[in-house]
Motif scaffolding. Structure first.
Motif, mmCIF file in Angstrom:
data_model
loop_
_atom_site.group_PDB
_atom_site.id
_atom_site.type_symbol
_atom_site.label_atom_id
_atom_site.label_comp_id
_atom_site.label_asym_id
_atom_site.label_seq_id
_atom_site.Cartn_x
_atom_site.Cartn_y
_atom_site.Cartn_z
ATOM 1 N N GLN A 343 -2.279 -6.786 29.211
ATOM 2 C CA GLN A 343 -2.873 -6.289 27.790
ATOM 3 C C GLN A 343 -4.251 -6.417 27.893
ATOM 4 O O GLN A 343 -4.928 -7.213 28.648
ATOM 5 N N TYR A 345 -8.255 -4.536 26.130
ATOM 6 C CA TYR A 345 -9.056 -4.069 25.164
ATOM 7 C C TYR A 345 -9.845 -2.638 25.701
ATOM 8 O O TYR A 345 -10.278 -2.509 26.765
ATOM 9 N N SER A 346 -9.863 -1.673 24.748
ATOM 10 C CA SER A 346 -10.423 -0.446 25.198
ATOM 11 C C SER A 346 -11.990 -0.744 24.908
ATOM 12 O O SER A 346 -12.268 -1.500 24.025
ATOM 13 N N LEU A 349 -14.065 -2.597 21.513
ATOM 14 C CA LEU A 349 -13.451 -3.243 20.722
ATOM 15 C C LEU A 349 -13.704 -4.777 21.092
ATOM 16 O O LEU A 349 -14.094 -4.955 22.341
ATOM 17 N N ASP A 354 -10.416 -8.269 17.228
ATOM 18 C CA ASP A 354 -9.565 -7.362 17.344
ATOM 19 C C ASP A 354 -8.352 -7.669 18.283
ATOM 20 O O ASP A 354 -8.545 -8.593 18.839
ATOM 21 N N LYS A 355 -7.286 -6.944 17.851
ATOM 22 C CA LYS A 355 -5.868 -7.423 18.679
ATOM 23 C C LYS A 355 -6.076 -6.382 19.985
ATOM 24 O O LYS A 355 -6.657 -5.540 20.064
ATOM 25 N N ASN A 357 -5.107 -3.559 22.456
ATOM 26 C CA ASN A 357 -4.820 -2.381 22.161
ATOM 27 C C ASN A 357 -4.307 -1.512 23.272
ATOM 28 O O ASN A 357 -4.260 -0.192 22.936
ATOM 29 N N ILE A 358 -4.643 -2.089 24.477
ATOM 30 C CA ILE A 358 -3.873 -1.389 25.759
ATOM 31 C C ILE A 358 -3.107 -2.294 26.514
ATOM 32 O O ILE A 358 -3.150 -3.317 26.591
ATOM 33 N N ARG A 359 -2.069 -1.430 26.677
ATOM 34 C CA ARG A 359 -0.985 -2.182 27.731
ATOM 35 C C ARG A 359 -0.953 -1.466 29.142
ATOM 36 O O ARG A 359 -1.012 -0.112 28.988
ATOM 37 N N GLU A 428 -2.429 3.226 25.296
ATOM 38 C CA GLU A 428 -3.137 2.666 24.031
ATOM 39 C C GLU A 428 -1.993 2.320 22.867
ATOM 40 O O GLU A 428 -1.192 3.295 22.776
ATOM 41 N N VAL A 429 -2.053 1.150 22.168
ATOM 42 C CA VAL A 429 -1.187 0.991 21.214
ATOM 43 C C VAL A 429 -1.881 1.330 20.030
ATOM 44 O O VAL A 429 -2.860 0.765 19.578
#
Length: 429
Positions: A343, A345-346, A349, A354-355, A357-359, A428-429
């Motif tokens: 996991q 981040y793009s 971010l 932030d949380k 957002n990519i897995r 992306e989540v």
């Protein structure tokens, strides 16, 4: 690394041992690869000429190369004879050390390699030895310009390079990875030679030394990006794979962490958190492994207990380890899959706000782990030292595979030899 011409580019030390014979066979296979553009002079080394000759004769028969024994050098060398180690390492550009347990037999070989200008790879899965060698010999190896690369077999090239592969394939910043190892076997089941068992017995029996070494090193913590990766319970369920899993107790976590530290401190890469697990199938397998683990952890605490564990590996491991090792049929029917769930981040971010957002999910798949994949990984690591010198760290030293080979073509080499790296999904989540 040695720049002067030496008689042998590769020397397999301990070639008459159980794993060493398969490493020698793999070098012989590589020697006649149709894509090879240059000669590969190499030798086998060990205490007994007759046994080394037999290894070459078996490899010749298996590979259909009757002239092989006459094409390969033989060096008589004993771990207890420093002069013979000097003589071996003076003739080699890279030594492939297959003599373990490394905590007992590894250091004299490393010392001789550094003193005589030969680089070195091993297949050690013993964190205490690997980390100790770094602290004792990194600066000496750097001064000599030689590369000392530990854990270059199944422990821990698939895991270490798998994390780097996952990072490189993510369209953003990778911050955390969990890996799940699945071992697949045929109808005759699994078996591992007791050399690996001995290393585990002595390693777990001396955990205090590893803790002491790490406390004395006083390393600064590597920064954590994004949420801290939570460790799973001792028995957990992986929904994505529909299998139970337990923590993987090999060297992978130690090796990956050292790689991430090196890349962060020397190349300013973002560090990746890592946890490793092994899948164990259904609840019956979980119960069986629980009992085996409890037996092991109890007996390994005491000297007499360790003696019993070493003397009766088949009994105490519930049949997973034996003094004879696996049969050819068992090896032919076995394979491994190492699945990574990452996991991050793009771009744009902030990990501190932030949380993720990519897995991403990647895999490393290959043949039988101990005596097919390990020789492939070891030999390709050694060849990478020979051929990809401009892409190695500028100075020599003691490195993990990921630290040494992060910019080389080792992953491409492994893909070509049947240890395959691939992306399963990314979103992306």
């Amino acid at each position: 690394m040695a720049t002067e011409q030496r008689p042998f580019q590769l020397v397999v030390f301990g070639a008459s041992g159980f794993t060493g014979q398969f490493v020698a066979e793999e070098v012989a296979r590589e020697q006649v690869d149709p894509e090879r553009r240059s000669r590969l002079p190499w030798a086998v080394a060990g205490r007994c000429r007759e046994k080394l000759q037999q290894v070459l004769e078996r490899a010749a028969l298996k590979l259909g190369r009757p002239t092989l024994p006459s094409e390969v050098g033989i060096i008589i060398c004993d771990i207890d004879n420093p002069a013979s180690l000097d003589e071996m390492t003076k003739q080699a550009t890279v030594v492939l050390n297959c003599v373990g347990p490394y905590r007992f037999y590894g250091e004299p070989v490393i010392k001789a390699c550094i003193e005589n200008g030969a680089s070195y790879v091993d297949i050690c899965g013993e964190p205490q030895f690997l980390e100790l060698m770094y602290w004792k010999y990194h600066e000496k190896a750097a001064e000599k310009g030689v590369y000392i690369i530990g854990s270059s077999g199944f422990d821990s090239i698939p895991a270490d390079l798998g994390v780097l592969y996952t990072r490189n394939k993510m369209n953003g910043t990778l911050t955390a990875v969990e890996s799940f190892l699945t071992i697949n076997s045929g109808p005759e089941g699994l078996c591992i030679h007791d050399g690996t068992w001995k290393s585990a017995v002595y390693g777990f029996g001396d955990q205090y030394s590893l803790k002491k070494l790490r406390n004395e090193s006083k390393l600064k913590p590597v920064p954590i990006l994004g949420p801290k990766l939570r460790r799973r319970w001792h028995i957990s369920y992986c929904r994505e794979l529909s299998r139970y899993a337990i923590p993987f107790l090999g060297a992978d976590v130690s090796v990956v962490k050292r790689t991430q530290r090196y890349l962060h401190e020397n190349l300013e890469d973002s560090p990746v958190q890592y946890a490793a697990y092994v899948t164990v199938g259904g609840i019956t397998s979980v119960i069986k492994l629980m009992f085996a683990g409890l037996f092991f952890l109890f007996f390994v605490k005491f000297g007499i207990g360790r003696q019993l564990l070493v003397k009766f590996p088949w009994f105490f491991s519930f049949g997973y380890f034996s003094k004879q090792g696996p049969t050819q049929k068992q090896m032919d029917a076995s394979s491994f899959t190492l699945t990574f769930f990452g996991q991050g981040y793009s771009q744009g971010l902030a990990p501190d706000k932030d949380k993720p957002n990519i897995r991403i999910c990647t895999q490393v798949k290959g043949p039988e782990a101990g005596y097919v994949a390990t020789p492939i990984a070891m030999v390709q690591a050694a060849l990478t030292l020979l051929t990809d010198a401009p892409d190695l760290p500028k100075a020599g030293g003691v490195f993990t595979p990921g630290a040494a080979f992060s910019r080389t073509k080792l992953i491409d080499r492994l893909n070509h030899r049947g240890i395959e790296f691939s992306v399963i999904s990314s979103s992306e989540v």
